[in-house]
Design an enzyme around this catalytic site. Structure first.
Site, PDB file in Angstrom:
ATOM      1  N   GLN A  12     -12.208 -79.868   2.268  1.00 61.32           N
ATOM      2  CA  GLN A  12     -12.126 -79.476   3.800  1.00 61.32           C
ATOM      3  C   GLN A  12     -13.184 -79.513   4.398  1.00 61.32           C
ATOM      4  O   GLN A  12     -13.708 -79.931   5.326  1.00 61.32           O
ATOM      5  CB  GLN A  12     -11.098 -78.362   3.892  1.00 61.32           C
ATOM      6  N   TYR A 141      -9.789 -65.366  -6.939  1.00 58.50           N
ATOM      7  CA  TYR A 141     -10.818 -66.213  -5.953  1.00 58.50           C
ATOM      8  C   TYR A 141     -11.996 -65.100  -5.466  1.00 58.50           C
ATOM      9  O   TYR A 141     -13.156 -65.415  -5.610  1.00 58.50           O
ATOM     10  CB  TYR A 141      -9.983 -66.765  -4.994  1.00 58.50           C
TER      11      TYR A 141
HETATM   12  N1  SER Z   1     -10.000 -69.918   3.287  1.00 62.26           N
HETATM   13  C1  SER Z   1     -10.087 -69.307   2.078  1.00 62.26           C
HETATM   14  C2  SER Z   1      -8.732 -68.978   1.488  1.00 62.26           C
HETATM   15  O1  SER Z   1      -7.954 -68.724   2.206  1.00 62.26           O
HETATM   16  C3  SER Z   1     -10.941 -67.924   2.195  1.00 62.26           C
HETATM   17  O2  SER Z   1     -12.232 -68.225   1.800  1.00 62.26           O
HETATM   18  O3  SER Z   1      -8.466 -68.965   0.432  1.00 62.26           O
END
Ligand code: SER
Length: 319
Positions: A12, A141
């Site tokens: 993206q 993450y």
């Molecule tokens: N856009 C990302 C996510 O939702 C956040 O950095 O994982």
């Protein structure tokens, strides 16, 4: 003249950043790479199929194409990361190490690596989160981004690697679909609105999250990368803010153009992730150090997306 390698050019962010970098440095000076096949508009570029976990190949590409800057955008995002935690950790961390090591060994001029609002957690202040605050991420993450930020700082102070980073909010663009994040709803919603469908949102109506329109994110990235090194005081990752809104507010903004647009709510496991993140970000350090200022508000973004995405859909994109 710089020669740029983008790792993760099909994602993206990667797809739009690669185009912006080609405009800035010339197509011949940008090598796009991704683990997947090239996007149609990248077919005529120098495109290389590259796995960020393949250290040898990264070194070989940097040497063959005389690369001076690497943008490492390959990552597993928050929602997919919760499904595959160990793989997310491996890809996000080893990928970063491969690029930082290459920067050190092959003496790259600069590295760019994105961080995220996911470094924050449930005990971080909710509003106007300061640059330096409690960071206790609850997603893999977020943990990988927080650790990665510290490693970036470490490589800079120990080996002089010039690595720059932004803590992006949820990124919203109409040119490419996001993959596997918690903020993805704010892209999907425009697609459903233009298809005349009800959008079933996986977050609840009052979930505030920090967000940013892609043109602002691209501009911020290029601005940070252009800033003279001595102006930069943050060597982990800069807070970056633009908009904050809830699903209900974005739906209301869409209704200004599509009055009968409907949204329903069915929160899933991503609600808990969203609830652990802040509502809004204090980015005064970025403003002060390199002049950051967002251009788009919610209605400005909605108008721009609806107009451009409609045209793309009419041309048969996203069919
Ligand atoms: N856009 C990302 C996510 O939702 C956040 O950095 O994982």
């Amino acid at each position: 003249m710089e020669r740029i390698l983008v790792i993760g050019s099909g994602g993206q962010l990667g797809s739009e950043l690669t185009e912006a970098l080609k405009e800035k440095w010339g197509t011949e000076n940008v090598v796009a790479s991704d683990i997947n096949d090239p996007r149609p508009e990248q077919a005529k570029d120098t495109f290389i199929k590259l796995d960020v976990l393949d250290k040898e190949e990264i070194y070989a590409v940097i040497q063959e194409y005389k690369i001076t800057q690497v943008y490492n955008l390959a990552a597993v995002l928050s929602a997919v990361g919760e499904k595959k935690p160990h793989f997310a950790w491996k890809l996000n961390m080893e990928g970063l190490f491969n690029v930082l090591e290459a920067a050190k060994d092959l003496k790259l001029n600069k590295v760019y690596w994105p961080s995220s609002i996911a470094v924050f957690g449930p005990t971080t202040p909710k509003k106007d989160v300061p640059q330096y605050t409690i960071c206790n991420p609850t997603t893999v993450y977020g943990i990988s981004k927080l650790a990665g930020e510290q490693w970036c700082d470490y490589y800079r102070s120990k080996w002089g690697v010039d690595v720059r980073s932004l803590r992006y909010p949820g990124l919203i663009g109409y040119k490419a679909l996001p993959g596997g994040g918690t903020t993805d709803y704010a892209v999907d919603i425009y697609h459903k609105a233009l298809e005349g469908q009800t959008y079933e949102c996986f977050l609840s109506e009052n979930t505030y999250l920090p967000m940013m329109y892609m043109p602002d994110a691209i501009r911020a990235t290029l601005q940070l990368m252009d800033a003279p090194e001595e102006q930069l005081s943050v060597h982990t990752s800069y807070n970056l803010g633009a908009l904050s809104f809830t699903p209900e507010e974005i739906a209301a903004s869409i209704r200004k153009s599509i009055p009968d647009f409907k949204i329903s709510y069915a929160p899933d496991f991503r609600q808990q992730i969203a609830d652990s993140w802040p509502d809004s970000i204090d980015d005064s350090q970025a403003q002060q150090d390199w002049g950051w200022k967002p251009a788009y508000d919610l209605d400005g973004m909605t108008g721009d997306i609806l107009k451009n995405l409609k045209a793309l859909k009419e041309e048969g994109h996203f069919a």
